[in-house]
Design an enzyme around this catalytic site. Structure first.
Site, mmCIF file in Angstrom:
data_model
loop_
_atom_site.group_PDB
_atom_site.id
_atom_site.type_symbol
_atom_site.label_atom_id
_atom_site.label_comp_id
_atom_site.label_asym_id
_atom_site.label_seq_id
_atom_site.Cartn_x
_atom_site.Cartn_y
_atom_site.Cartn_z
ATOM 1 N N SER A 45 26.446 -3.096 15.959
ATOM 2 C CA SER A 45 25.216 -3.071 15.195
ATOM 3 C C SER A 45 25.420 -3.717 13.823
ATOM 4 O O SER A 45 25.707 -4.903 13.727
ATOM 5 C CB SER A 45 24.721 -1.626 15.077
ATOM 6 O OG SER A 45 23.400 -1.581 14.588
ATOM 7 N N ASP A 94 17.861 -2.441 24.406
ATOM 8 C CA ASP A 94 18.022 -2.403 22.962
ATOM 9 C C ASP A 94 16.940 -3.241 22.305
ATOM 10 O O ASP A 94 16.664 -4.370 22.740
ATOM 11 C CB ASP A 94 19.416 -2.931 22.594
ATOM 12 C CG ASP A 94 19.669 -2.961 21.104
ATOM 13 O OD1 ASP A 94 18.891 -2.339 20.355
ATOM 14 O OD2 ASP A 94 20.651 -3.592 20.691
ATOM 15 N N HIS A 103 20.633 1.176 22.285
ATOM 16 C CA HIS A 103 21.383 0.719 21.121
ATOM 17 C C HIS A 103 22.356 1.833 20.722
ATOM 18 O O HIS A 103 22.030 3.004 20.750
ATOM 19 C CB HIS A 103 20.405 0.448 19.974
ATOM 20 C CG HIS A 103 21.040 -0.142 18.761
ATOM 21 N ND1 HIS A 103 21.227 -1.497 18.603
ATOM 22 C CD2 HIS A 103 21.530 0.433 17.632
ATOM 23 C CE1 HIS A 103 21.792 -1.736 17.431
ATOM 24 N NE2 HIS A 103 21.987 -0.578 16.818
#
Length: 697
Positions: free
Chosen positions: A428, A621, A651
């Site tokens: 991320s 995601d 995610h």
């Protein structure tokens, strides 16, 4: 999956179930039976409207994949989510048809279940209409409306008023792997319970006790849970999110993580002093350049990191390394096992940047999988605890991560490595930092890492619309309101988070305090507002948002309101509207478009020279399209890049790797890509244009 067969089945099952209910006039729950019949009719209406939409996407969505061997993009995902919702409806309708005459049939419960999924289907229908507009407006093969400010503005505007609670109640996580649904339910219940007690003056144990007492009602009442979660995700300030996410680092949770994770012989916290470093230039090693310590916002300061190594290696027990760590104050488990057999230095070194939206978490939050990776790859790992926004916005985190990278190159012998091969890893926000640190190394002319493994990286920190970003409407882990908070915090567009009000745990009080800030903040391009108002608080005329949401409607029928998006919906249809209005600030200031903030926007000359980039994304995601577009950009430039797409996972799946078989498999793919970096003979050998789809590996 044959999508046409799904729609045929939905139509037939709805007919059969309605006939079973209408064919028994003596049912003891006549009014509820009529609700069930009406709901089935609305499902059929949505299904008939969705079939041509889905057919249109299926005909073209392969044009938006990375390549033929890697099917994955937001259009595919939206179709998959719609079909998943329809299949859940089919299963529930069949159950009703078979059991409606039984003595133990829970009519009210089943009516609420079908109504919830019908509401979700209505909202998904709206998302497909918006996606169809994206498909028409964007260039061929383009997934993100990078240069269409109007579409992105309408996307954010629509998010603020659309009803989302149905996705957080009975339908919570229906799109993900079934094994993840209990975990997601626990997260949502914990969050709404924590939100109810947030701000009360309590000890950690007291807070936990209060949360436990309040969580019961959210287990029993899914509708209340969904409504409260929607209100929290739209209106609570950034400080709440930071404090909630940081609960993953509480003593109880981290202690349990260490018990269940792979043991390591070295787990050492380090403080890297802010002194200039000299590194050789790659063009001429006889020359060198100076790397300054991080200075942005707060001036020169140390960088904190954690050294994790499954095996004790040469250099890791030296006084020189220990001088960077306060061993006297280090708790048990953050030291070096003196009785371990010492091994020679590893030729490999992994440098890790954690995720957390640039605003939360540390290496502790990600220690579970890092321990496993160190054991499996037999590599020492340096995980960087960079400073977090909004207190330390861009470029502080980038400066600290780059400095730690340079420090590791210069002091690899202390970390138990010869650094023959160096791999940057991150998830991320950490994936973003892996890419931007490498870009900075290229621009300074020093050694770049030998490869990058970025899991679901954030490569575009704007609120521009894309088909996968439409999932922020339904995603319990990455709602747009929360995502926008993080993006604006990292860009420095908001003030520091509002502190909780002592003695008051109500969300209204927090909302009022947040609203009061509006009159005190400067309205400038360099300091954009970010505030999330509690809908129960009266809004003064000067603070009235651009468009107020009409009351929530229980049907997908037409309405007369013009909310700015009507032209995207056919006549007679509007999505359900929420009574809880969100105030989402579009992340559109100049900082957001800095290539070292949003590498997807970087010019080619800044991306040339990057090492092989291995991206592991998730099909469900909201940032999937970011990964696909960034991989395409690198490939089209001739840069070495691979993309793998995991199915049915959200995610942040690396932090869930211990929960299910699916998350373990996805974590294993990340390990395979890291190993590929370490084992490659030359950068050119990693230039893999095509990779098998994750499910087939």
């Amino acid at each position: 999956m044959d999508f046409k067969a799904v729609f045929v089945t939905v139509e037939a099952v709805c007919e059969e179930t309605a006939a079973a209910l209408c064919g028994s006039p003596n049912l003891p729950y006549g009014a509820v039976a009529q609700r069930l019949v009406d709901t089935l009719a609305r499902v059929q209406e949505h299904g008939r409207a969705l079939l041509p939409l889905v057919s249109g996407f299926v005909a073209v969505y392969h044009h938006y994949d990375f390549d033929a061997q890697t099917p994955g993009n937001g259009y595919r995902t939206l179709v998959k989510v719609v079909l998943s919702c329809l299949l859940h409806i089919v299963n529930k309708a069949r159950y009703v048809a078979v059991n409606c005459r039984g003595p133990f049939f829970r009519a009210e419960h089943n009516a609420c279940e079908l109504e919830a999924y019908c509401g979700a289907l209505c909202q998904l229908r709206a998302l497909l209409y918006l996606a169809r507009r994206l498909l028409a407006d964007n260039a061929h093969g383009q997934l993100i409306s990078l240069y269409d400010g109007e579409m992105s503005r309408r996307f954010v505007q629509e998010y603020t008023s659309m009803h989302k609670a149905c996705f957080y109640g009975r339908c919570l996580g229906f799109q993900f792997s079934p094994t993840l649904r209990p975990f997601l339910q626990t997260v949502v219940i914990s969050m709404v319970s924590y939100g109810e007690t947030y701000g009360k003056q309590q000890s950690g144990i007291g807070m936990a006790a209060l949360s436990l007492l309040t969580s019961g009602k959210y287990v029993i009442d899914p509708e209340q849970r969904g409504a409260e979660f929607e209100r929290i995700t739209q209106n609570l300030d950034l400080q709440f999110w930071k404090s909630f996410w940081n609960l993953t680092e509480s003593g109880l949770i981290t202690g349990f993580s260490r018990i269940t994770s792979s043991p390591v012989n070295v787990n050492l916290t380090l403080t890297l002093p802010p002194v200039p470093l000299r590194l050789p230039l790659t063009s001429d090693p006889r020359l060198s350049t100076t790397v300054s310590p991080p200075v942005a916002h707060t001036g020169p300061g140390p960088v904190h990191a954690r050294l994790i190594s499954h095996e004790l290696r040469d250099g890791q027990d030296t006084h020189e390394l220990l001088s960077f760590s306060d061993m006297e104050d280090a708790p048990i488990g953050l030291s070096i096992s003196s009785w371990s057999e010492k091994k020679s230095r590893s030729p490999w070194l992994m440098i890790h940047f954690h995720g957390g939206g640039f605003v939360a978490q540390t290496s502790k939050s990600h220690e579970y999988y890092l321990r496993s990776w160190s054991k499996e790859l037999r590599v020492p790992i340096l995980s960087v605890d960079y400073s977090l926004a909004p207190e330390a916005p861009f470029p502080r985190a980038l400066e600290e991560c780059f400095y730690a990278y340079c420090w590791a190159l210069k002091h690899a012998h202390l970390l138990g490595s010869t650094a023959d091969r160096v791999c940057l890893t991150g998830d991320s926000a950490g994936g973003n930092l892996c890419i931007t640190v490498s870009m900075k190394a290229v621009s300074m002319g020093i050694r770049v890492p030998d490869g990058i493994m970025a899991a679901y990286p954030a490569t575009l920190l704007t609120t521009d619309a894309s088909p996968s970003r439409l999932l922020t409407l339904i995603d319990p882990l990455l709602p747009l309101g929360v995502l926008a908070k993080c993006l604006n915090a990292y860009a420095g567009n908001i003030c520091k988070g509002v502190q909780p009000v002592v003695g008051s745990g109500s969300l209204s009080a927090l909302g009022r305090d947040t609203a009061m800030l509006l009159s005190d903040l400067t309205q400038g391009a360099s300091n954009w507002l970010q505030s999330f108002l509690d809908p129960t608080h009266a809004i003064s005329p000067s603070r009235t948002p651009l468009a107020l949401a009409p009351p929530l409607r229980r049907s997908g029928g037409g309405c007369g309101e013009d909310d700015g998006m009507s032209r995207d919906y056919p006549e007679g249809f509007q999505p359900l509207r929420s009574e809880c209005l969100a105030f989402v600030l579009q992340a559109a200031c100049p900082v957001i478009k800095n290539p070292f903030v949003s590498p997807l926007l970087a010019p080619d000359e800044l991306l040339r020279g990057l090492p092989p980039v291995h991206i592991v994304a998730s099909a469900l995601d909201a940032l999937l399209d970011d990964s696909v577009m960034f991989a395409k950009k690198l490939r089209d430039m001739g840069q070495p890049v691979t993309l793998s797409v995991a199915e049915d996972l959200p995610h942040g799946f690396l932090s869930l790797s211990q929960l299910t078989k699916e998350t373990e498999v996805a974590s294993d793919i990340c390990v395979q890509q890291i190993r590929a970096v370490f084992l490659q003979r030359s950068p050119s050998s990693a230039c893999l244009r095509k990779r098998p789809h994750l499910q087939s590996q």
